[in-house]
Design a protein around this motif. Structure first.
Motif, PDB file in Angstrom:
ATOM      1  N   PRO A   6       0.832  -1.211   0.000  1.00 37.90           N
ATOM      2  CA  PRO A   6       0.000   0.000   0.000  1.00 37.90           C
ATOM      3  C   PRO A   6       0.863   1.256   0.000  1.00 37.90           C
ATOM      4  CG  PRO A   6       0.085  -0.963   2.199  1.00 37.90           C
ATOM      5  CD  PRO A   6       0.767  -1.928   1.284  1.00 37.90           C
ATOM      6  N   ARG A   7       0.369   2.323  -0.604  1.00 38.72           N
ATOM      7  CA  ARG A   7       1.069   3.606  -0.608  1.00 38.72           C
ATOM      8  C   ARG A   7       0.777   4.322   0.707  1.00 38.72           C
ATOM      9  NH1 ARG A   7       4.014   2.065  -3.423  1.00 38.72           N
ATOM     10  NH2 ARG A   7       5.309   3.434  -2.198  1.00 38.72           N
ATOM     11  N   ARG A   8       1.830   4.752   1.384  1.00 35.59           N
ATOM     12  CA  ARG A   8       1.689   5.398   2.693  1.00 35.59           C
ATOM     13  C   ARG A   8       2.226   6.832   2.677  1.00 35.59           C
ATOM     14  NH1 ARG A   8       3.443   0.028   4.242  1.00 35.59           N
ATOM     15  NH2 ARG A   8       1.791  -1.077   5.395  1.00 35.59           N
ATOM     16  N   GLU A   9       2.396   7.414   1.500  1.00 33.87           N
ATOM     17  CA  GLU A   9       2.987   8.752   1.418  1.00 33.87           C
ATOM     18  C   GLU A   9       1.992   9.861   1.749  1.00 33.87           C
ATOM     19  OE1 GLU A   9       5.311   6.123  -1.441  1.00 33.87           O
ATOM     20  OE2 GLU A   9       3.182   6.557  -1.121  1.00 33.87           O
ATOM     21  N   TYR A  10       0.697   9.616   1.686  1.00 36.44           N
ATOM     22  CA  TYR A  10      -0.300  10.657   1.918  1.00 36.44           C
ATOM     23  C   TYR A  10      -1.369  10.142   2.885  1.00 36.44           C
ATOM     24  CZ  TYR A  10      -2.867   7.943  -1.597  1.00 36.44           C
ATOM     25  OH  TYR A  10      -3.473   6.937  -2.285  1.00 36.44           O
ATOM     26  N   TYR A  15       7.047  18.158  10.414  1.00 34.59           N
ATOM     27  CA  TYR A  15       8.114  17.247   9.991  1.00 34.59           C
ATOM     28  C   TYR A  15       7.744  15.778  10.158  1.00 34.59           C
ATOM     29  CZ  TYR A  15      11.779  20.339   8.456  1.00 34.59           C
ATOM     30  OH  TYR A  15      12.528  21.222   7.708  1.00 34.59           O
ATOM     31  N   VAL A  16       7.094  15.436  11.249  1.00 37.10           N
ATOM     32  CA  VAL A  16       6.710  14.035  11.442  1.00 37.10           C
ATOM     33  C   VAL A  16       5.706  13.603  10.382  1.00 37.10           C
ATOM     34  CG1 VAL A  16       5.501  12.430  12.966  1.00 37.10           C
ATOM     35  CG2 VAL A  16       7.232  13.966  13.906  1.00 37.10           C
ATOM     36  N   LEU A  17       4.775  14.474  10.068  1.00 36.58           N
ATOM     37  CA  LEU A  17       3.748  14.126   9.093  1.00 36.58           C
ATOM     38  C   LEU A  17       4.274  14.077   7.659  1.00 36.58           C
ATOM     39  CD1 LEU A  17       0.585  16.133  10.268  1.00 36.58           C
ATOM     40  CD2 LEU A  17       0.995  13.675  10.480  1.00 36.58           C
ATOM     41  N   PHE A  18       5.176  15.006   7.313  1.00 37.76           N
ATOM     42  CA  PHE A  18       5.413  15.233   5.895  1.00 37.76           C
ATOM     43  C   PHE A  18       6.858  15.164   5.377  1.00 37.76           C
ATOM     44  CE2 PHE A  18       1.467  17.808   6.730  1.00 37.76           C
ATOM     45  CZ  PHE A  18       0.596  16.933   6.099  1.00 37.76           C
ATOM     46  N   LEU A  19       7.867  15.355   6.204  1.00 36.64           N
ATOM     47  CA  LEU A  19       9.219  15.546   5.667  1.00 36.64           C
ATOM     48  C   LEU A  19       9.661  14.444   4.708  1.00 36.64           C
ATOM     49  CD1 LEU A  19      11.932  17.040   5.475  1.00 36.64           C
ATOM     50  CD2 LEU A  19      12.700  15.678   7.419  1.00 36.64           C
ATOM     51  N   HIS A  20       9.643  13.203   5.176  1.00 31.63           N
ATOM     52  CA  HIS A  20      10.188  12.097   4.396  1.00 31.63           C
ATOM     53  C   HIS A  20       9.511  12.006   3.023  1.00 31.63           C
ATOM     54  CE1 HIS A  20      11.280   7.506   4.246  1.00 31.63           C
ATOM     55  NE2 HIS A  20      11.854   8.212   3.303  1.00 31.63           N
ATOM     56  N   SER A  21       8.199  11.962   3.030  1.00 31.07           N
ATOM     57  CA  SER A  21       7.480  11.794   1.765  1.00 31.07           C
ATOM     58  C   SER A  21       7.538  13.047   0.904  1.00 31.07           C
ATOM     59  CB  SER A  21       6.023  11.416   2.038  1.00 31.07           C
ATOM     60  OG  SER A  21       5.944  10.155   2.675  1.00 31.07           O
ATOM     61  N   PHE A  22       7.595  14.230   1.539  1.00 26.73           N
ATOM     62  CA  PHE A  22       7.663  15.456   0.743  1.00 26.73           C
ATOM     63  C   PHE A  22       8.940  15.504  -0.086  1.00 26.73           C
ATOM     64  CE2 PHE A  22       9.517  19.669   0.172  1.00 26.73           C
ATOM     65  CZ  PHE A  22       8.574  20.211  -0.694  1.00 26.73           C
ATOM     66  N   ILE A  23      10.075  15.167   0.527  1.00 22.34           N
ATOM     67  CA  ILE A  23      11.345  15.234  -0.199  1.00 22.34           C
ATOM     68  C   ILE A  23      11.291  14.357  -1.451  1.00 22.34           C
ATOM     69  CG2 ILE A  23      13.806  14.686  -0.097  1.00 22.34           C
ATOM     70  CD1 ILE A  23      13.027  17.222   1.423  1.00 22.34           C
TER      71      ILE A  23
END
Length: 381
Positions: free
Chosen positions: A21-25, A91-99
């Motif tokens: 499953p996609r977990r980026e959003y 940052y916890v919600l978005f950093l990894h997937s945003f980059i």
């Protein structure tokens, strides 16, 4: 039997990534609604819907949070609590997937140019980047033009990991310092050196705007500047330096090859949060290849991965690979390696040790040496 087992593991791991499953959003527009339909009509490639959703989530959640930080954060000790809460949430919600969403939407256009949503193509590079400590407009020059055109090779890629002893954390510390402290000068100089004068002028302009933004916000409210600009800058630069260095930690010193200047990580949780970023060998072989096709491409090229001695690790991400390298536990990584599958554990460890050594010769010099060696072999036939 062991070789066949590892080959089968490669194929099964890629299938697992393909079906994960996609977990980026976290949320989407209501399915079938007019906004959802507009997005579907506007995307250059329907497979990029997860990338759009991720960037849309960040825009609709983090920008209002940043507006609240600017509007309500007092310049007091309590303001630091407010600022820290904003930073942590963002940052916890978005950093990894945003980059990675920024990464792939820069490699491939996200929205059609003639779409009513075409303006959204500019949002990640110019609006969202500063919220993560990245100057607006710089990512394209730094990553696409410099890093990918020169494939982590000295002297042109200023983010290259080659000159360092890549299992030495002190060498990474030097790399980290250069990564954020000298880029303001080195990136425009790279553009001038390679004849990209337009990009050089643009980068200087973007840096001036970024520092002006920092100066004026700090002058108005130091707490907002600290948590909205300064802390994000240093945290993101540290993560990017650790990530890029880690992805290019195993580099062969011979003729440059994308098979042996990075490695793959497969069937790991990180791939579900990073748009299959673990297939980094494939990404450098063809940076225009769509991220969703990496597992399928890996299956098709798995025998080539083995022949070219490309490293692939099963069940762990890039950050964990780097951790075990710094801990000196190449034996653990050898146990996790599923390509190349025709080498013993001892041979894998020796190969990894060789690929951690500093490289002082440029790509051109190494290619010339390799060509001369091949010619000498040919004469001896």
């Amino acid at each position: 039997a062991e070789e066949e087992r590892k080959r089968n593991l490669c194929i099964q791991a890629a299938k697992n990534d393909m079906n994960a499953p996609r977990r980026e959003y976290y949320f989407t527009f209501p399915k079938g609604g007019w906004l959802d339909n507009l997005v579907d009509e506007s995307l250059c490639d329907h497979k990029d819907k997860p990338v759009f959703n991720m960037l849309m989530n960040t825009t609709l959640v983090s920008l209002p949070l940043l507006a609240c930080l600017f509007a309500f954060c007092p310049n007091t000790k309590m303001g630091h609590v407010f600022g820290f809460a904003y930073f942590l949430t963002h940052y916890v919600l978005f950093l990894h997937s945003f980059i990675l969403a920024l990464h792939y939407s820069t490699h491939r256009r996200l929205i059609k140019q003639d779409s009513p949503l075409a303006w959204f193509n500019k949002v990640p590079l110019y609006v969202l980047c500063p919220t993560f400590g990245l100057p607006s407009g710089i990512y394209y020059l730094h990553h696409i033009v410099m890093h990918h055109c020169h494939d982590n090779c000295i002297p042109y890629d200023i983010s290259s990991s080659e000159p360092y002893q890549r299992d030495n954390i002190l060498h990474w510390a030097v790399y980290w310092f250069r990564f954020w402290a000298t880029v303001w000068v080195e990136l425009p100089f790279f553009a001038i050196r390679t004849g990209l004068y337009k990009y050089a002028a643009q980068s200087v302009g973007y840096f001036v705007v970024y520092f002006s933004y920092l100066y004026n916000v700090y002058k108005w409210n130091p707490v907002v500047a600290t948590w909205g600009i300064i802390v994000p800058f240093f945290f993101t630069q540290t993560m990017l330096a650790y990530g890029n260095f880690g992805q290019h930690q195993f580099v062969e010193g011979g003729k440059p090859s994308n098979y042996r200047s990075t490695y793959n990580v497969v069937d790991c949780f990180d791939n579900t949060k990073s748009f299959q970023d673990g297939y980094h060998v494939l990404h450098h072989l063809n940076s225009r290849n769509h991220w969703s096709l990496f597992p399928e491409t890996f299956i098709k090229q798995v025998d080539r991965m083995n022949e070219e001695k490309a490293l692939t690790f099963l069940g762990i991400g890039f950050f964990e690979v780097s951790f075990w390298i710094y801990m000196g536990r190449l034996d653990i990584l050898a146990d996790k390696a599923i390509t190349p599958w025709d080498m013993s554990k001892e041979e894998l460890i020796e190969m990894m040790k060789e690929r951690l050594k500093p490289i002082s010769q440029t790509a051109k010099q190494r290619s010339k040496i390799a060509a001369e060696e091949n010619l000498a072999k040919q004469k001896n036939l």
